[in-house]
Design an enzyme around this catalytic site. Structure first.
Site, PDB file in Angstrom:
ATOM      1  N   LYS A  11       0.829  -1.206   0.000  1.00  0.00           N
ATOM      2  CA  LYS A  11       0.000   0.000   0.000  1.00  0.00           C
ATOM      3  C   LYS A  11       0.870   1.267   0.000  1.00  0.00           C
ATOM      4  CE  LYS A  11      -3.958  -2.282   2.234  1.00  0.00           C
ATOM      5  NZ  LYS A  11      -4.979  -2.206   3.331  1.00  0.00           N
ATOM      6  N   TYR A  51     -12.285  -2.546  -3.842  1.00  0.00           N
ATOM      7  CA  TYR A  51     -12.799  -2.740  -2.480  1.00  0.00           C
ATOM      8  C   TYR A  51     -14.333  -2.675  -2.438  1.00  0.00           C
ATOM      9  CZ  TYR A  51      -8.270  -2.724  -0.024  1.00  0.00           C
ATOM     10  OH  TYR A  51      -7.026  -3.053   0.481  1.00  0.00           O
ATOM     11  N   ASN A 114      -2.058   0.354   6.710  1.00  0.00           N
ATOM     12  CA  ASN A 114      -1.574  -0.927   7.249  1.00  0.00           C
ATOM     13  C   ASN A 114      -0.706  -1.724   6.275  1.00  0.00           C
ATOM     14  OD1 ASN A 114      -3.620  -1.826   5.626  1.00  0.00           O
ATOM     15  ND2 ASN A 114      -4.693  -2.984   7.211  1.00  0.00           N
ATOM     16  N   HIS A 117      -2.025  -5.461   1.449  1.00  0.00           N
ATOM     17  CA  HIS A 117      -3.297  -6.163   1.226  1.00  0.00           C
ATOM     18  C   HIS A 117      -2.983  -7.577   0.767  1.00  0.00           C
ATOM     19  CE1 HIS A 117      -7.128  -7.435  -0.491  1.00  0.00           C
ATOM     20  NE2 HIS A 117      -6.404  -7.873  -1.506  1.00  0.00           N
ATOM     21  N   GLU A 128      -9.390 -11.000  -7.825  1.00  0.00           N
ATOM     22  CA  GLU A 128      -8.501  -9.849  -7.616  1.00  0.00           C
ATOM     23  C   GLU A 128      -7.316  -9.856  -8.588  1.00  0.00           C
ATOM     24  OE1 GLU A 128      -9.478  -9.219  -2.864  1.00  0.00           O
ATOM     25  OE2 GLU A 128      -7.446  -9.738  -3.468  1.00  0.00           O
TER      26      GLU A 128
HETATM   27  P1  RTP Z   1      -6.873  -6.134   3.175  1.00  0.00           P
HETATM   28  O1  RTP Z   1      -8.204  -6.493   2.509  1.00  0.00           O
HETATM   29  O2  RTP Z   1      -6.432  -4.725   2.867  1.00  0.00           O
HETATM   30  O3  RTP Z   1      -5.831  -7.172   2.930  1.00  0.00           O
HETATM   31  O4  RTP Z   1      -7.078  -6.156   4.743  1.00  0.00           O
HETATM   32  P2  RTP Z   1      -7.860  -7.217   5.625  1.00  0.00           P
HETATM   33  O5  RTP Z   1      -8.403  -8.329   4.788  1.00  0.00           O
HETATM   34  O6  RTP Z   1      -6.970  -7.561   6.765  1.00  0.00           O
HETATM   35  O7  RTP Z   1      -9.050  -6.328   6.162  1.00  0.00           O
HETATM   36  P3  RTP Z   1     -10.506  -6.068   5.525  1.00  0.00           P
HETATM   37  O8  RTP Z   1     -11.517  -6.414   6.549  1.00  0.00           O
HETATM   38  O9  RTP Z   1     -10.623  -6.695   4.178  1.00  0.00           O
HETATM   39  O10 RTP Z   1     -10.515  -4.482   5.362  1.00  0.00           O
HETATM   40  C1  RTP Z   1      -9.887  -3.853   4.264  1.00  0.00           C
HETATM   41  C2  RTP Z   1      -9.100  -2.668   4.755  1.00  0.00           C
HETATM   42  O11 RTP Z   1      -9.991  -1.706   5.283  1.00  0.00           O
HETATM   43  C3  RTP Z   1      -9.388  -1.057   6.397  1.00  0.00           C
HETATM   44  N1  RTP Z   1     -10.209  -1.233   7.569  1.00  0.00           N
HETATM   45  N2  RTP Z   1     -10.457  -0.273   8.405  1.00  0.00           N
HETATM   46  N3  RTP Z   1     -11.393   1.273  10.606  1.00  0.00           N
HETATM   47  C4  RTP Z   1     -11.727  -0.003  10.509  1.00  0.00           C
HETATM   48  O12 RTP Z   1     -12.415  -0.570  11.334  1.00  0.00           O
HETATM   49  C5  RTP Z   1     -11.226  -0.776   9.370  1.00  0.00           C
HETATM   50  N4  RTP Z   1     -11.475  -2.034   9.142  1.00  0.00           N
HETATM   51  C6  RTP Z   1     -10.824  -2.335   7.983  1.00  0.00           C
HETATM   52  C7  RTP Z   1      -8.030  -1.664   6.626  1.00  0.00           C
HETATM   53  O13 RTP Z   1      -7.049  -0.834   6.050  1.00  0.00           O
HETATM   54  C8  RTP Z   1      -8.125  -2.998   5.892  1.00  0.00           C
HETATM   55  O14 RTP Z   1      -6.859  -3.393   5.442  1.00  0.00           O
HETATM   56 MG    MG Z   2      -9.547  -8.025   3.039  1.00  0.00          MG
END
Ligand code: RTP
Ligand code: MG
Length: 141
Positions: A11, A51, A114, A117, A128
């Site tokens: 990112k 997203y 963070n 991804h 994806e």
């Molecule tokens: P990613 O898709 O980016 O690999 O991350 P992930 O699976 O660990 O998390 P996901 O639930 O898919 O969420 C995508 C991205 O959204 C942001 N996020 N912010 N503020 C919040 O509660 C929150 N929750 C998720 C994070 O940057 C996450 O990587």
């Molecule tokens: Mg995710």
């Protein structure tokens, strides 16, 4: 075990920190091969489409704003159990909860910024990968 592919994005925060190589080294040491890669400035529409599953979530706008704040490094990783292996290397979504030694523990600043991804399942990985790469751009090796 299954030979899989997964989509990985470094990112904008981690690209700005100049740690693309350090992150690639972790992939390679874990047995994941980079079989496609491109650096790209995402448009708002591209980030929103990528997203789309999160479009009703309260953090959606902040997520998209962040993902277009600078170029990202997008790659396809291939290896045994690549999806899970990659997610283990990444660590928890919130870097405060990420295990020591994971990419997010070492390079992420917040749940928004963070660092990386990774696809969450083989089915979503296929979608994806196709979102960013033509099949001729992904190499078997
Ligand atoms: P990613 O898709 O980016 O690999 O991350 P992930 O699976 O660990 O998390 P996901 O639930 O898919 O969420 C995508 C991205 O959204 C942001 N996020 N912010 N503020 C919040 O509660 C929150 N929750 C998720 C994070 O940057 C996450 O990587
Ligand atoms: Mg995710």
């Amino acid at each position: 075990m299954a030979l899989e592919r997964t989509l990985s994005i470094i990112k904008p925060d981690a690209v700005a920190k100049n740690v693309i190589g350090e992150i690639y080294a972790r992939f390679e040491k874990a047995g994941l091969k980079v079989v496609a890669a491109k650096q790209k400035q995402l448009s708002r529409a591209e980030a929103e489409g990528f997203y789309a599953v999160h479009k009703e979530r309260p953090f959606f706008k902040a997520l998209v704003d962040f993902m277009i704040s600078g170029p990202v490094m997008i790659q396809v990783l291939q290896g045994e159990n690549a999806v899970l292996k990659h997610r283990d290397l990444m660590g928890a979504t919130n870097p405060k909860e990420a295990a020591p030694g994971t990419i997010r523990a070492d390079f992420a600043d917040s749940i928004d910024a963070n660092a990386v991804h990774g696809s969450d399942a083989a089915e979503t990985a296929a979608v994806e990968i196709a979102y960013f790469f033509a099949s001729t751009e992904v190499h078997s090796r």
